[in-house]
Scaffold this active site. Sequence first.
Site, PDB file in Angstrom:
ATOM      1  N   SER A 142     -21.735   9.669  12.273  1.00  0.00           N
ATOM      2  CA  SER A 142     -23.174   9.657  12.028  1.00  0.00           C
ATOM      3  C   SER A 142     -23.717   8.264  12.314  1.00  0.00           C
ATOM      4  CB  SER A 142     -23.482  10.028  10.573  1.00  0.00           C
ATOM      5  OG  SER A 142     -24.863   9.835  10.286  1.00  0.00           O
ATOM      6  N   TYR A 155     -22.086   8.291   1.696  1.00  0.00           N
ATOM      7  CA  TYR A 155     -22.124   8.890   3.030  1.00  0.00           C
ATOM      8  C   TYR A 155     -21.982   7.824   4.109  1.00  0.00           C
ATOM      9  CZ  TYR A 155     -23.630  11.944   6.848  1.00  0.00           C
ATOM     10  OH  TYR A 155     -23.695  12.677   8.007  1.00  0.00           O
TER      11      TYR A 155
END
Length: 261
Positions: A142, A155
Amino acid sequence: MRLVFITGGSSGIGQAMATVYLQQGWRVALVARRLDALTAWTADMSVQLALGPDRLQVYGADVQDVDSIIAAADQCIAQMGLPDVVIANAGISQGVDTAEREDLAVMRQVMDTNVLGMAATFHPFIRGMQARGSGSLVGIASVAGIRGLPGHAAYCASKAAVISYCESLRGELRASGVCVTTIAPGYVATPLTERNRYPMPFLMSAEAFAKQAVRCIARGTSYQVIPRPMAVVAKLLRILPNAVFDRVLKGQPRKHRHSDN
């Protein structure tokens, strides 16, 4: 007929990539925790694309459970053969506050799913791919792994680890003919992002992302941010001084905690 093995297949990116591969004539092994949702989608897709029983198989597994995902991989190899492409896509995103004791357990869950789960997904296939001298291992990272974002510590940390892990693995496997590709999505419209409370520039559909990602995998690209405008932003983020980065984020909404409604 070529075979792709995809985790996180019950929705979002995983399902969209499976659709692209099926449309291109591949066989697909799709893995998810929610086997009921996966089975329903598979039945619908088989009708839509007139698929034979050998084209699409589903396996229930949780990548947090190493034994579970390894068992699913072994079952795939026994039933369908050694995949040409393995896509470790399963992941979770939970907002955390390190000041809260309970959030340490949430952070562990995110790291176990997004990092250890990826390694456990790749593990059962590496020796076979090395012996064959070919194969592609694809890690879905990501843009959030490039710089830390408020409330997003778990995350961001997990995706930064994914980027470094895949880079290390690429170096280890390069001489064997096994390709390792890292794909870093920007903002993709999936159940993972729908609760975000902050702006999501260059938001794209899972279908549009999947088409670009499959092309990158076919080319053997080592690292790619998708979409391209976000790739430019990612390069700028890498070189942005901390003082400037901190000013940009000052006053911006943070990722909501996992327990927030």
